[in-house]
Design a protein around this motif. Structure first.
Motif, PDB file in Angstrom:
ATOM      1  N   ALA A  28      -7.645 -31.527  15.318  1.00 37.62           N
ATOM      2  CA  ALA A  28      -8.184 -30.353  14.359  1.00 37.62           C
ATOM      3  C   ALA A  28      -8.884 -29.287  15.130  1.00 37.62           C
ATOM      4  O   ALA A  28      -8.790 -27.974  14.812  1.00 37.62           O
ATOM      5  CB  ALA A  28      -9.007 -31.078  13.350  1.00 37.62           C
ATOM      6  N   ILE A  29      -9.625 -29.415  16.423  1.00 35.97           N
ATOM      7  CA  ILE A  29     -10.340 -28.497  16.788  1.00 35.97           C
ATOM      8  C   ILE A  29     -10.266 -28.131  18.197  1.00 35.97           C
ATOM      9  O   ILE A  29      -9.957 -27.271  18.682  1.00 35.97           O
ATOM     10  CB  ILE A  29     -11.993 -28.950  16.442  1.00 35.97           C
ATOM     11  N   LYS A  32      -6.809 -26.648  19.440  1.00 36.33           N
ATOM     12  CA  LYS A  32      -6.759 -25.285  19.072  1.00 36.33           C
ATOM     13  C   LYS A  32      -7.333 -24.478  20.318  1.00 36.33           C
ATOM     14  O   LYS A  32      -7.096 -22.951  20.474  1.00 36.33           O
ATOM     15  CB  LYS A  32      -7.277 -24.836  17.864  1.00 36.33           C
ATOM     16  N   TRP A  49      -1.273 -26.798  11.451  1.00 33.51           N
ATOM     17  CA  TRP A  49      -2.541 -26.479  10.821  1.00 33.51           C
ATOM     18  C   TRP A  49      -2.927 -27.252   9.687  1.00 33.51           C
ATOM     19  O   TRP A  49      -3.958 -27.090   8.908  1.00 33.51           O
ATOM     20  CB  TRP A  49      -2.586 -25.067  10.472  1.00 33.51           C
ATOM     21  N   TYR A  51      -3.679 -30.667   9.447  1.00 37.16           N
ATOM     22  CA  TYR A  51      -4.771 -31.351   9.507  1.00 37.16           C
ATOM     23  C   TYR A  51      -6.064 -30.780   9.787  1.00 37.16           C
ATOM     24  O   TYR A  51      -7.172 -31.276   9.663  1.00 37.16           O
ATOM     25  CB  TYR A  51      -4.492 -32.736  10.431  1.00 37.16           C
ATOM     26  N   CYS A  52      -5.854 -29.590  10.339  1.00 37.77           N
ATOM     27  CA  CYS A  52      -6.945 -28.809  10.526  1.00 37.77           C
ATOM     28  C   CYS A  52      -7.625 -28.359   9.467  1.00 37.77           C
ATOM     29  O   CYS A  52      -8.937 -28.236   9.210  1.00 37.77           O
ATOM     30  CB  CYS A  52      -6.616 -27.544  11.410  1.00 37.77           C
TER      31      CYS A  52
END
Length: 79
Positions: A28-29, A32, A49, A51-52
């Protein structure tokens, strides 16, 4: 000191939860923020995007569900 079966099962659950948290946090983080990957699996995780946004958008739904549950229990008790 001896560990019981319950201690072992609890430790496995905690390890599983930590592993899932680290995996989600990466997907998720962290992914990216890294440069583009050449590996197709890692590139797919980086470009996804869903699950983010899944966990932050789940919180308002949980709040509404808890409120409706509380409201229905109040109506049931006072009916």
């Amino acid at each position: 000191m001896r560990f019981s079966r319950e201690d072992l099962v609890g430790s496995v659950f905690i390890a599983f939860g930590v592993t899932l948290f680290v995996g989600f946090f990466y997907a998720a983080i962290v992914s990216k923020l890294l440069p583009p990957y050449e590996n197709s699996l890692l590139a797919a995780i980086q470009n996804d995007w869903y699950y983010c946004l899944l966990v932050p958008l789940t919180l308002p739904v949980i709040i509404v569900a808890v409120y409706l549950h509380w409201l229905s229990m109040k109506m049931f008790k006072h009916a």
